[in-house]
Motif scaffolding. Structure first.
Motif, PDB file in Angstrom:
ATOM      1  N   GLU A  81       0.823  -1.202   0.000  1.00  0.00           N
ATOM      2  CA  GLU A  81       0.000   0.000   0.000  1.00  0.00           C
ATOM      3  C   GLU A  81       0.861   1.258   0.000  1.00  0.00           C
ATOM      4  O   GLU A  81       0.510   2.273  -0.603  1.00  0.00           O
ATOM      5  CB  GLU A  81      -0.922  -0.001   1.232  1.00  0.00           C
ATOM      6  N   ARG A  82       1.977   1.201   0.675  1.00  0.00           N
ATOM      7  CA  ARG A  82       2.849   2.365   0.816  1.00  0.00           C
ATOM      8  C   ARG A  82       3.507   2.737  -0.506  1.00  0.00           C
ATOM      9  O   ARG A  82       3.576   3.927  -0.864  1.00  0.00           O
ATOM     10  CB  ARG A  82       3.913   2.087   1.879  1.00  0.00           C
ATOM     11  N   TYR A  83       4.004   1.747  -1.253  1.00  0.00           N
ATOM     12  CA  TYR A  83       4.772   2.039  -2.461  1.00  0.00           C
ATOM     13  C   TYR A  83       3.988   1.809  -3.753  1.00  0.00           C
ATOM     14  O   TYR A  83       4.464   2.169  -4.836  1.00  0.00           O
ATOM     15  CB  TYR A  83       6.057   1.198  -2.482  1.00  0.00           C
ATOM     16  N   GLY A  84       2.831   1.185  -3.661  1.00  0.00           N
ATOM     17  CA  GLY A  84       2.022   0.983  -4.859  1.00  0.00           C
ATOM     18  C   GLY A  84       2.751   0.182  -5.911  1.00  0.00           C
ATOM     19  O   GLY A  84       3.253  -0.920  -5.654  1.00  0.00           O
ATOM     20  N   ASP A  85       2.842   0.763  -7.129  1.00  0.00           N
ATOM     21  CA  ASP A  85       3.498   0.076  -8.241  1.00  0.00           C
ATOM     22  C   ASP A  85       4.975   0.428  -8.361  1.00  0.00           C
ATOM     23  O   ASP A  85       5.625   0.055  -9.352  1.00  0.00           O
ATOM     24  CB  ASP A  85       2.792   0.426  -9.556  1.00  0.00           C
ATOM     25  N   ASN A  86       5.521   1.153  -7.358  1.00  0.00           N
ATOM     26  CA  ASN A  86       6.937   1.524  -7.393  1.00  0.00           C
ATOM     27  C   ASN A  86       7.767   0.330  -6.916  1.00  0.00           C
ATOM     28  O   ASN A  86       8.132   0.217  -5.743  1.00  0.00           O
ATOM     29  CB  ASN A  86       7.173   2.752  -6.515  1.00  0.00           C
ATOM     30  N   ASN A  87       8.052  -0.564  -7.831  1.00  0.00           N
ATOM     31  CA  ASN A  87       8.746  -1.802  -7.482  1.00  0.00           C
ATOM     32  C   ASN A  87      10.146  -1.548  -6.943  1.00  0.00           C
ATOM     33  O   ASN A  87      10.611  -2.245  -6.033  1.00  0.00           O
ATOM     34  CB  ASN A  87       8.832  -2.722  -8.699  1.00  0.00           C
ATOM     35  N   ALA A  88      10.839  -0.571  -7.485  1.00  0.00           N
ATOM     36  CA  ALA A  88      12.207  -0.289  -7.041  1.00  0.00           C
ATOM     37  C   ALA A  88      12.221   0.126  -5.579  1.00  0.00           C
ATOM     38  O   ALA A  88      13.056  -0.333  -4.793  1.00  0.00           O
ATOM     39  CB  ALA A  88      12.828   0.799  -7.918  1.00  0.00           C
ATOM     40  N   ALA A  89      11.294   1.020  -5.197  1.00  0.00           N
ATOM     41  CA  ALA A  89      11.229   1.480  -3.808  1.00  0.00           C
ATOM     42  C   ALA A  89      10.834   0.337  -2.882  1.00  0.00           C
ATOM     43  O   ALA A  89      11.363   0.205  -1.767  1.00  0.00           O
ATOM     44  CB  ALA A  89      10.246   2.636  -3.689  1.00  0.00           C
ATOM     45  N   MET A  90       9.918  -0.493  -3.352  1.00  0.00           N
ATOM     46  CA  MET A  90       9.478  -1.615  -2.530  1.00  0.00           C
ATOM     47  C   MET A  90      10.614  -2.622  -2.325  1.00  0.00           C
ATOM     48  O   MET A  90      10.840  -3.103  -1.208  1.00  0.00           O
ATOM     49  CB  MET A  90       8.284  -2.302  -3.185  1.00  0.00           C
ATOM     50  N   ASP A  91      11.326  -2.927  -3.396  1.00  0.00           N
ATOM     51  CA  ASP A  91      12.449  -3.860  -3.282  1.00  0.00           C
ATOM     52  C   ASP A  91      13.533  -3.301  -2.364  1.00  0.00           C
ATOM     53  O   ASP A  91      14.137  -4.049  -1.578  1.00  0.00           O
ATOM     54  CB  ASP A  91      13.040  -4.143  -4.664  1.00  0.00           C
ATOM     55  N   ALA A  92      13.786  -1.998  -2.456  1.00  0.00           N
ATOM     56  CA  ALA A  92      14.797  -1.377  -1.592  1.00  0.00           C
ATOM     57  C   ALA A  92      14.396  -1.494  -0.127  1.00  0.00           C
ATOM     58  O   ALA A  92      15.234  -1.762   0.745  1.00  0.00           O
ATOM     59  CB  ALA A  92      14.991   0.087  -1.979  1.00  0.00           C
TER      60      ALA A  92
END
Length: 699
Positions: A447-458
């Protein structure tokens, strides 16, 4: 004139006149004079001629008379006083006198010895805590000092308690058994300390963890554990000897303050000896697993119950470790996206219609077709070794060395371990605690990062890195860490597989194998398992309990699970919402579950609830089959947001003796309460004393 003590004195006092020197004797006579004769006054002696003054020599040699021993007795002379002294001395040496004098002296010395023994044992008790802390922290100087102090104190206490005064005191009525009891305590404690502590101190001191561990690695010095193979028999023997000494104690008239500490110690020994024997039995296998006999290659996978699978959850990432002589080295990381989308297709494997392993028809018919062609679905079977076989097949496709062992954990295990390590602090200042670990690894970031996969992976990488650093730092208490590992294993969240048959037997013995049992000898296994069909992370909000009841006359058992969905209505992440629901006209917040019911070998499933699955189409429909001799049925279940459902089934148990009941379920994102009615006890062997921590307790 002659004085009353027989000495010559100057004529300084008229005859018949009392002088200051004999006044006491005269006063005694006056008080008893029946005729009331009074002495002359000073004025009546005025006619008497004054005497010559007393010289210094006369003053030095002058002695005062002693007080008479009785009324009317004459003053005692020096000679008579000397004779009385010798008589008193000989009276003192008589048997009665010796007892009287000796009892005072002996009583005082014995009391001091009792206090010394008490102080020594109290010091030992306090030093044991320091010994344990020093062993955990690796402080060899403190460890050696505490060990020496404990051995010296217990030795002195035992020697004192076996002295002659204690022999004498033990013959006295009412207190004799208390004396012997204190002696027994001292002997038992000394037996343990003198035999066990020196080799244990030497063993632990041999492990200098700081020097042996490479920076950033997870490892231990195996040498002390190799030595433990010779140390453990000594420890076990000392514990058994101490218990035997304690058992010989006569409790007649013994005070609770004496026997209660002994009972506490015996209770601890009774618990410790079986554990130590188990450790002694399994130490060779543990050493082999730690690379004592050569390098071992391990896969460490993290199952995610937010996307639930039969053995826990979908496997998106896994680590690869090489363990050699106790030193673990991270040699690789892998993920299902790269493996299944890129690498395997480039080698010719069909990830849609292919099959990594050819299963028997009865097994193939029980599971969804994607079980054996996509890594996140390898765990759709409740048989963990089968999931490992599928991962091994991918290694063979890539011509990589296969694993010697596989270990699976989930984010809740990491949450439990934080109870021992303490919270993690991220670079942003955000804290990862036992309470929020599950949410941070399975729900909130989507929910926090949505579709921002790079931020989520980090974010996930930082949490994983911080956790790995906390675990490898060694800045935690071993006992607390062990408790959390046992807790995680008892919840079915730790699963292990080994290529070596001896190590695999070890995993099976302790309920870590997560296998479908092929007979009912060691355990009678039943279970209900879940697989997510929605392709999302909705199952983080799934909770359930499990209950079993029996009909002894019919020899049947009914297993029931109550499910509840707590999916919040404001979820918007495409990673969380059900992807497959779109094409089937279902609300994306509705969980679509594959429910698997299993009977034990020789058993038969009589009915299921639901009788028929909620969804029937080309992919999702009722299935049946047999896996490792266990009959299984599959039903599709729909669980809308905020709703509850109940699933259950009844099994006809096979004839003949049945091992202890092993009631399994899929370990989910939330705690699962498991209960078994007491009426089941007569159908199954008692799990009491079993080392398999996953066996349910009946009652």
């Amino acid at each position: 004139m002659t004085t009353v003590d027989g000495d010559r004195q100057a004529d300084s006092v008229p005859e018949g006149e009392p002088s200051s020197s004999n006044a006491p004797a005269l006063r005694a006579r006056r008080s008893s004079d029946p005729q009331g004769v009074l002495p002359r006054t000073r004025s009546s002696a005025s006619s008497v001629a004054p005497s010559a003054p007393m010289t210094r020599r006369d003053a030095r040699t002058r002695r005062s008379p002693a007080r008479p021993l009785a009324r009317h007795a004459a003053p005692e002379s020096g000679a008579s006083r000397r004779r009385r002294g010798w008589r008193t001395f000989w009276i003192a040496l008589s048997p009665l006198g010796l007892v009287l004098v000796g009892s005072v002296i002996v009583g005082g010395v014995f009391a001091l010895q009792v206090l010394e023994v008490r102080d020594d044992l109290e010091t030992v008790k306090s030093q044991l805590g320091g010994l344990a802390e020093a062993a955990v922290s690796g402080n060899t100087d403190t460890l050696q000092h505490a060990g020496d102090e404990i051995v010296a104190r217990t030795q002195r206490a035992s020697e004192t308690a076996n002295g002659p005064l204690w022999d004498l005191a033990s013959t006295l009525s009412r207190i004799g058994n208390n004396v012997l009891a204190v002696r027994t305590v001292a002997e038992a404690v000394n037996t343990i300390a003198s035999q066990s502590i020196p080799p244990v101190v030497n063993m632990v001191a041999a492990a200098n963890v700081d020097e042996q561990r490479a920076e950033g690695s997870l490892g231990i010095n195996l040498q002390p554990f190799l030595e433990a193979e010779t140390v453990l028999p000594t420890i076990i023997s000392s514990f058994e000897d101490a218990a035997a000494i304690a058992a010989s104690m006569d409790r007649t008239d013994v005070l609770p303050a004496v026997y209660e500490p002994m009972d506490e110690m015996v209770g601890l020994l009774d618990q410790a000896v079986p554990i130590l024997k188990v450790a002694q039995e399994n130490l060779p296998a543990l050493l082999q697993a730690a690379g004592a006999n050569g390098p071992m290659l391990y896969q460490v996978m993290i199952q995610t119950p937010a996307e639930i699978r039969a053995t826990g959850g979908g496997v998106a990432h896994w680590l690869i470790f090489k363990v050699d002589n106790g030193q673990a080295e991270l040699v690789g990381q892998d993920n299902g996206v790269d493996l299944m989308y890129s690498r395997l297709p480039s080698l010719g494997f069909d990830t849609e219609n292919g099959s990594l392993i050819t299963f028997p028809r009865t097994v193939r018919s029980l599971y969804p077709p994607e079980l054996d062609n996509w890594s996140s679905n390898f765990t759709m079977t409740p048989d963990f070794p089968r999931a490992v076989d599928l991962f091994q097949a991918t290694r063979e496709w890539e011509d990589l060395p296969t694993f010697d062992g596989a270990i699976s954990i989930d984010p809740i295990v990491l949450a439990h371990l934080l109870e021992a390590t303490g919270p993690l602090t991220l670079d942003s200042g955000e804290q990862v605690t036992p309470e929020n670990t599950g949410a941070l690894l399975m729900s909130e970031p989507y929910e926090r990062y949505g579709d921002n996969n790079a931020a989520m992976d980090a974010f996930f990488n930082e949490v994983t890195s911080k956790m790995f650093s906390a675990l490898t730092s060694g800045n935690w208490e071993f006992g607390a860490m062990w408790d959390q590992l046992v807790r995680s294993a008892s919840e079915g969240r730790i699963q292990m597989w080994f290529d070596d048959p001896g190590l695999e037997a070890f995993a099976t013995e302790y309920g870590l194998d997560a296998t479908l049992r092929e007979d009912n000898t060691d355990a009678t296994q039943l279970g209900i398992y879940f697989n997510d069909y929605s392709i999302g992370k909705l199952n983080y909000h799934l909770s359930y309990d499990q209950h079993a009841t029996c009909n002894v006359d019919e020899r049947t058992i009914t297993v029931t699970m109550n499910l509840h969905s707590s999916v919040p209505p404001d979820i918007s992440s495409n990673y969380t919402l059900g992807l497959r629901n779109i094409g089937r006209g279902l609300d994306r917040r509705t969980m679509m579950l594959d429910v698997l019911f299993f009977a034990p070998p020789g058993g038969e499933i009589l009915w299921t609830d639901p009788k028929r699955g909620d969804r029937q189409d080309g992919t999702f429909h009722d299935r049946s089959g047999v896996d490792h001799g266990n009959e299984g049925l599959s039903r599709t279940l729909l669980l809308p947001m905020g709703k509850s459902r109940t699933v259950s089934y009844e099994v006809q148990l096979p004839d003949g003796p049945l091992g202890p009941l092993q009631l399994r379920h899929t370990p989910g994102a939330n705690d699962t309460q498991v209960t078994v009615d007491a009426n089941c006890a007569s159908l199954f062997a008692s799990p009491e004393g079993s080392t398999n921590i996953s066996l349910s307790k009946i009652g």
